[in-house]
Design a protein around this motif. Structure first.
Motif, PDB file in Angstrom:
ATOM      1  N   ARG A   8       0.844  -1.202   0.000  1.00  0.00           N
ATOM      2  CA  ARG A   8       0.000   0.000   0.000  1.00  0.00           C
ATOM      3  C   ARG A   8       0.875   1.246   0.000  1.00  0.00           C
ATOM      4  NH1 ARG A   8      -4.792  -1.789   3.492  1.00  0.00           N
ATOM      5  NH2 ARG A   8      -4.596  -4.053   3.401  1.00  0.00           N
ATOM      6  N   TRP A   9       0.367   2.272  -0.624  1.00  0.00           N
ATOM      7  CA  TRP A   9       0.976   3.602  -0.524  1.00  0.00           C
ATOM      8  C   TRP A   9      -0.016   4.514   0.198  1.00  0.00           C
ATOM      9  CZ3 TRP A   9       5.824   5.279  -1.645  1.00  0.00           C
ATOM     10  CH2 TRP A   9       6.636   4.446  -2.436  1.00  0.00           C
ATOM     11  N   TYR A  65      -1.725   9.731  -9.254  1.00  0.00           N
ATOM     12  CA  TYR A  65      -0.807   8.801  -8.594  1.00  0.00           C
ATOM     13  C   TYR A  65      -0.851   7.447  -9.307  1.00  0.00           C
ATOM     14  CZ  TYR A  65      -1.279  12.125  -4.710  1.00  0.00           C
ATOM     15  OH  TYR A  65      -1.290  13.262  -3.931  1.00  0.00           O
ATOM     16  N   THR A  66       0.317   6.922  -9.667  1.00  0.00           N
ATOM     17  CA  THR A  66       0.408   5.598 -10.267  1.00  0.00           C
ATOM     18  C   THR A  66       1.451   4.794  -9.515  1.00  0.00           C
ATOM     19  OG1 THR A  66      -0.205   6.404 -12.458  1.00  0.00           O
ATOM     20  CG2 THR A  66       0.903   4.263 -12.349  1.00  0.00           C
ATOM     21  N   ALA A  67       1.026   3.669  -8.981  1.00  0.00           N
ATOM     22  CA  ALA A  67       1.941   2.795  -8.256  1.00  0.00           C
ATOM     23  C   ALA A  67       2.272   1.588  -9.120  1.00  0.00           C
ATOM     24  CB  ALA A  67       1.311   2.343  -6.941  1.00  0.00           C
ATOM     25  N   THR A  68       3.502   1.135  -9.020  1.00  0.00           N
ATOM     26  CA  THR A  68       3.920  -0.082  -9.710  1.00  0.00           C
ATOM     27  C   THR A  68       4.462  -1.061  -8.685  1.00  0.00           C
ATOM     28  OG1 THR A  68       6.193   0.655 -10.112  1.00  0.00           O
ATOM     29  CG2 THR A  68       4.532   1.233 -11.772  1.00  0.00           C
ATOM     30  N   LEU A  69       4.402  -2.324  -9.038  1.00  0.00           N
ATOM     31  CA  LEU A  69       4.908  -3.359  -8.143  1.00  0.00           C
ATOM     32  C   LEU A  69       5.619  -4.417  -8.958  1.00  0.00           C
ATOM     33  CD1 LEU A  69       5.088  -4.822  -5.383  1.00  0.00           C
ATOM     34  CD2 LEU A  69       2.855  -5.833  -5.893  1.00  0.00           C
ATOM     35  N   ASP A  70       6.842  -4.724  -8.569  1.00  0.00           N
ATOM     36  CA  ASP A  70       7.589  -5.844  -9.129  1.00  0.00           C
ATOM     37  C   ASP A  70       7.835  -6.811  -7.985  1.00  0.00           C
ATOM     38  OD1 ASP A  70       9.453  -7.659 -10.103  1.00  0.00           O
ATOM     39  OD2 ASP A  70      10.449  -6.154 -11.355  1.00  0.00           O
ATOM     40  N   ARG A  97      -1.287  14.779  10.500  1.00  0.00           N
ATOM     41  CA  ARG A  97      -2.557  14.105  10.196  1.00  0.00           C
ATOM     42  C   ARG A  97      -2.340  12.599  10.094  1.00  0.00           C
ATOM     43  NH1 ARG A  97      -5.941  17.874   7.666  1.00  0.00           N
ATOM     44  NH2 ARG A  97      -7.616  16.407   8.112  1.00  0.00           N
ATOM     45  N   GLY A  98      -3.432  11.862  10.024  1.00  0.00           N
ATOM     46  CA  GLY A  98      -3.331  10.425   9.847  1.00  0.00           C
ATOM     47  C   GLY A  98      -3.073  10.053   8.397  1.00  0.00           C
ATOM     48  N   PRO A  99      -2.439   8.905   8.156  1.00  0.00           N
ATOM     49  CA  PRO A  99      -2.188   8.471   6.775  1.00  0.00           C
ATOM     50  C   PRO A  99      -3.495   8.188   6.042  1.00  0.00           C
ATOM     51  CG  PRO A  99      -0.831   7.239   8.340  1.00  0.00           C
ATOM     52  CD  PRO A  99      -1.849   7.983   9.135  1.00  0.00           C
ATOM     53  N   VAL A 100      -3.491   8.493   4.752  1.00  0.00           N
ATOM     54  CA  VAL A 100      -4.660   8.250   3.902  1.00  0.00           C
ATOM     55  C   VAL A 100      -4.229   7.359   2.745  1.00  0.00           C
ATOM     56  CG1 VAL A 100      -6.378   9.297   2.395  1.00  0.00           C
ATOM     57  CG2 VAL A 100      -5.725  10.441   4.516  1.00  0.00           C
ATOM     58  N   SER A 101      -5.001   6.324   2.498  1.00  0.00           N
ATOM     59  CA  SER A 101      -4.633   5.337   1.484  1.00  0.00           C
ATOM     60  C   SER A 101      -4.710   5.914   0.070  1.00  0.00           C
ATOM     61  CB  SER A 101      -5.565   4.128   1.596  1.00  0.00           C
ATOM     62  OG  SER A 101      -5.241   3.164   0.620  1.00  0.00           O
ATOM     63  N   LEU A 102      -3.689   5.598  -0.719  1.00  0.00           N
ATOM     64  CA  LEU A 102      -3.679   5.975  -2.133  1.00  0.00           C
ATOM     65  C   LEU A 102      -3.947   4.757  -3.017  1.00  0.00           C
ATOM     66  CD1 LEU A 102      -0.544   8.328  -2.233  1.00  0.00           C
ATOM     67  CD2 LEU A 102      -2.952   9.005  -2.213  1.00  0.00           C
ATOM     68  N   THR A 103      -3.181   3.694  -2.793  1.00  0.00           N
ATOM     69  CA  THR A 103      -3.349   2.484  -3.597  1.00  0.00           C
ATOM     70  C   THR A 103      -3.074   1.244  -2.752  1.00  0.00           C
ATOM     71  OG1 THR A 103      -1.034   2.422  -4.298  1.00  0.00           O
ATOM     72  CG2 THR A 103      -2.556   3.613  -5.731  1.00  0.00           C
ATOM     73  N   ILE A 104      -3.658   0.141  -3.182  1.00  0.00           N
ATOM     74  CA  ILE A 104      -3.364  -1.179  -2.599  1.00  0.00           C
ATOM     75  C   ILE A 104      -3.115  -2.141  -3.753  1.00  0.00           C
ATOM     76  CG2 ILE A 104      -4.203  -3.090  -1.190  1.00  0.00           C
ATOM     77  CD1 ILE A 104      -6.160  -1.191   0.120  1.00  0.00           C
TER      78      ILE A 104
END
Lengths: 114, 117
Positions: A34-35, A62-67, A42-49
């Motif tokens: 997760r990002w 926002y674009t997340a990548t995962l390898d 403030r508290g963390p807020v979810s961007l991606t899972i």
């Protein structure tokens, strides 16, 4: 030992520019990544899972990548805005004994300047 | 939009005093967590709670810490005898369920800042 490392530690960019934040992890057994965005105080807020089978996921600019092979993730921010100034935290979830443990990275502090 | 609420937003206490931090998780959530973040450092896991009992706790969560869900809505963190090093932001979080991929959305409250003098 389960660890999540992020780089850079801090980053300053001009408004409108793109940037990429990195996350490397050694977490086992891996469940998801997760990002989060955390504004100061403030508290963390979810961007991606993302799960093991997902390579990329977008949420607006926002674009997340995962390898999962190299155990690396990145968060790309397009056309940055002043409101993007925050800490960005990579969190990796490990599945253990029917529950899930969230391992937090140290975060990247992003500052967007006008 | 439903949210996790925490009180107080800021508490100042003397070393050795007891402190209770309160959280109201999202109403249909089942899993509850406390995290802390010392100023300038990363978020650290304290404890997770499910089905009215602790499911996991970290090394930080020693005997001076306790959690309770006294009714159907509140989830509290008690620090029995505060120390200077307990000064931090404490975040409560909750999620609805843990699906087989563990991807249940984890929602955080805005935090309670504890200052121990």
């Amino acid at each position: 030992k389960n660890q999540v490392e992020q780089s850079p530690q801090s980053l300053i960019i001009l408004e409108g520019k793109n940037c990429t934040l990195q996350c490397n992890y050694t977490v086992s057994p891996f469940s998801n990544l997760r990002w989060y965005k955390q504004d100061t105080g403030r508290g963390p807020v979810s961007l991606t899972i993302m799960t093991f089978s997902e390579n990329t996921k977008s949420n607006g600019r926002y674009t997340a990548t995962l390898d999962a092979d190299t155990k690396q993730s990145s968060l790309h921010i397009t056309a940055s805005q002043l409101s993007d100034s925050a800490s960005y935290i990579c969190v990796v979830s490990a599945a253990t004994s029917g529950t899930y443990k969230y391992i937090f990275g140290t975060g990247t502090r992003l500052k967007v300047l006008a | 939009e439903p949210e996790v609420t925490q009180t107080p937003s800021h508490q100042v206490t003397q070393m050795g005093q007891e402190v209770i931090l309160r959280c109201v998780p999202i109403s249909n959530h089942l899993y509850f967590y406390w995290y802390r973040q010392i100023l300038g450092q990363k978020v650290e896991f304290l404890v997770s709670f499910y089905n009215n009992e602790i499911s996991e706790k970290s090394e930080i969560f020693d005997d001076q810490f306790s959690v309770e869900r006294p009714d159907g809505s509140n989830f509290t963190l008690k620090i029995r005898s505060t120390k200077l090093e307990d000064s931090a932001m404490y975040f409560c979080a909750s999620n609805k369920r843990l699906d087989y991929r563990g991807t249940g959305e984890l929602f955080f409250g805005e935090g309670s800042r504890l200052t121990v003098l």
